[in-house]
Motif scaffolding. Sequence first.
Motif, PDB file in Angstrom:
ATOM      1  N   GLY A 138       0.880  -1.119   0.071  1.00 44.04           N
ATOM      2  CA  GLY A 138      -0.027  -0.067   0.256  1.00 44.04           C
ATOM      3  C   GLY A 138       0.710   1.310   0.096  1.00 44.04           C
ATOM      4  O   GLY A 138       2.074   1.288  -0.248  1.00 44.04           O
ATOM      5  N   THR A 139       0.263   2.147   0.410  1.00 41.03           N
ATOM      6  CA  THR A 139       0.741   3.766   0.327  1.00 41.03           C
ATOM      7  C   THR A 139       0.283   4.629   1.457  1.00 41.03           C
ATOM      8  O   THR A 139      -0.625   4.210   2.223  1.00 41.03           O
ATOM      9  CB  THR A 139       0.775   4.596  -0.791  1.00 41.03           C
ATOM     10  N   VAL A 140       1.224   5.369   1.972  1.00 39.91           N
ATOM     11  CA  VAL A 140       0.790   6.546   2.946  1.00 39.91           C
ATOM     12  C   VAL A 140       1.273   7.746   2.545  1.00 39.91           C
ATOM     13  O   VAL A 140       2.135   7.844   2.010  1.00 39.91           O
ATOM     14  CB  VAL A 140       1.404   6.187   4.499  1.00 39.91           C
ATOM     15  N   THR A 141       0.482   8.832   2.710  1.00 39.82           N
ATOM     16  CA  THR A 141       0.671  10.110   2.308  1.00 39.82           C
ATOM     17  C   THR A 141       0.262  11.279   3.378  1.00 39.82           C
ATOM     18  O   THR A 141      -0.901  10.883   4.213  1.00 39.82           O
ATOM     19  CB  THR A 141      -0.158  10.491   1.110  1.00 39.82           C
ATOM     20  N   PHE A 142       1.101  12.010   3.619  1.00 42.93           N
ATOM     21  CA  PHE A 142       0.917  12.988   4.574  1.00 42.93           C
ATOM     22  C   PHE A 142       0.743  14.410   3.889  1.00 42.93           C
ATOM     23  O   PHE A 142       1.711  14.779   3.192  1.00 42.93           O
ATOM     24  CB  PHE A 142       2.015  13.121   5.578  1.00 42.93           C
ATOM     25  N   GLU A 200      -2.934  16.031   7.551  1.00 44.20           N
ATOM     26  CA  GLU A 200      -3.841  15.064   7.214  1.00 44.20           C
ATOM     27  C   GLU A 200      -3.137  13.830   6.689  1.00 44.20           C
ATOM     28  O   GLU A 200      -1.887  13.826   5.913  1.00 44.20           O
ATOM     29  CB  GLU A 200      -4.549  15.598   5.891  1.00 44.20           C
ATOM     30  N   VAL A 201      -3.680  12.282   7.052  1.00 49.77           N
ATOM     31  CA  VAL A 201      -2.745  11.271   6.677  1.00 49.77           C
ATOM     32  C   VAL A 201      -3.887  10.560   6.071  1.00 49.77           C
ATOM     33  O   VAL A 201      -5.186  10.307   6.177  1.00 49.77           O
ATOM     34  CB  VAL A 201      -2.677  10.523   8.161  1.00 49.77           C
ATOM     35  N   ARG A 202      -3.188  10.003   5.125  1.00 47.15           N
ATOM     36  CA  ARG A 202      -4.165   8.910   4.098  1.00 47.15           C
ATOM     37  C   ARG A 202      -3.297   7.862   3.911  1.00 47.15           C
ATOM     38  O   ARG A 202      -2.080   7.768   3.363  1.00 47.15           O
ATOM     39  CB  ARG A 202      -4.395   9.700   2.592  1.00 47.15           C
ATOM     40  N   LEU A 223      -1.674   6.627  15.969  1.00 47.56           N
ATOM     41  CA  LEU A 223      -2.748   7.505  15.102  1.00 47.56           C
ATOM     42  C   LEU A 223      -4.218   6.373  14.776  1.00 47.56           C
ATOM     43  O   LEU A 223      -4.014   5.426  15.582  1.00 47.56           O
ATOM     44  CB  LEU A 223      -2.381   7.202  13.361  1.00 47.56           C
ATOM     45  N   THR A 224      -5.050   6.572  14.332  1.00 41.97           N
ATOM     46  CA  THR A 224      -6.350   6.152  14.184  1.00 41.97           C
ATOM     47  C   THR A 224      -6.012   4.513  13.645  1.00 41.97           C
ATOM     48  O   THR A 224      -5.325   4.427  12.737  1.00 41.97           O
ATOM     49  CB  THR A 224      -7.338   6.582  13.366  1.00 41.97           C
ATOM     50  N   LEU A 252      -7.432   4.496   5.044  1.00 45.88           N
ATOM     51  CA  LEU A 252      -8.125   5.328   6.168  1.00 45.88           C
ATOM     52  C   LEU A 252      -7.540   6.897   5.941  1.00 45.88           C
ATOM     53  O   LEU A 252      -6.656   6.901   5.331  1.00 45.88           O
ATOM     54  CB  LEU A 252      -6.944   4.805   7.394  1.00 45.88           C
ATOM     55  N   VAL A 253      -8.393   7.641   6.114  1.00 44.42           N
ATOM     56  CA  VAL A 253      -8.115   9.175   6.288  1.00 44.42           C
ATOM     57  C   VAL A 253      -8.221   9.671   7.654  1.00 44.42           C
ATOM     58  O   VAL A 253      -9.409   9.725   7.991  1.00 44.42           O
ATOM     59  CB  VAL A 253      -8.887   9.827   4.982  1.00 44.42           C
ATOM     60  N   THR A 254      -7.397  10.344   8.059  1.00 45.01           N
ATOM     61  CA  THR A 254      -7.363  11.118   9.370  1.00 45.01           C
ATOM     62  C   THR A 254      -6.687  12.226   9.408  1.00 45.01           C
ATOM     63  O   THR A 254      -5.976  12.570   8.454  1.00 45.01           O
ATOM     64  CB  THR A 254      -6.901   9.920  10.327  1.00 45.01           C
TER      65      THR A 254
END
Length: 179
Positions: free
Chosen positions: A29-33, A41-43, A100-101, A113-115
Amino acid sequence: MRYPATPGHSPGGNVLSRGFLDANGGPAGTVTFVERAGFVEVRAEVSGLEPGFHGFHIHERGLCEPDSTPPGGGEPGDFLSAGGHMQAGGRTSHPASGDLTSIHVREGGTGTLVTSSEAFTLDDLRNDGQGRAVIVHADPDNFANIPTRYSLPGGDPVPDEQTLSTGDAGARVACAVIE
C-alpha cells in the motif's frame, strides 16, 4: 532498508508519500501526509492484509528492516529497528504523537484510512533527514484503554508500560520510511 518514493513525493514541500512494504519486500500500500493549516492530513491505503482492525503508528526511527532488533536490544522481529512510537517536540504524554487511528481492512485484504493530527508536523516526520517509520500492525490498537479497576498479577497498575508504548497491537506487518 530505504524504500523508493512513490509518485507524488515532494521533498521539502507540504506532501510526503511513500509505499508500504511487507517483511518479504512486497508492496503493501501507500501512505501520504499533507501539511495543512495547523494539522497534518494522513491517508493510508493498504493491501494484502488480514481483515479486521490494525494498529497504525509513526515510529521514532526511519528504518524498516525485516528481522531486526529493537534499538535497545532484545529479540529480533520484523521492523523492530524502527523503535517505539514517535514523540514529537519532547512530548512524553500518552497517547504518543505517533499514535494514529487504526486502519480497518475489509474482506479481500484492502483498507483505506483518512485522518488528521495536530500532534506533529512534516518537519517532525523528516526528523532532520533521519526520517520516521510508519508501521501497520497485525492486531488492533487498544489505545491503552484499560480501566484502572483492573490490575496485573502482583497488583501492578494498568495500563502497563508495554501497553502504553505499543497499544498491544502485535507484530509489525508493513512499514514505510517517511523522510
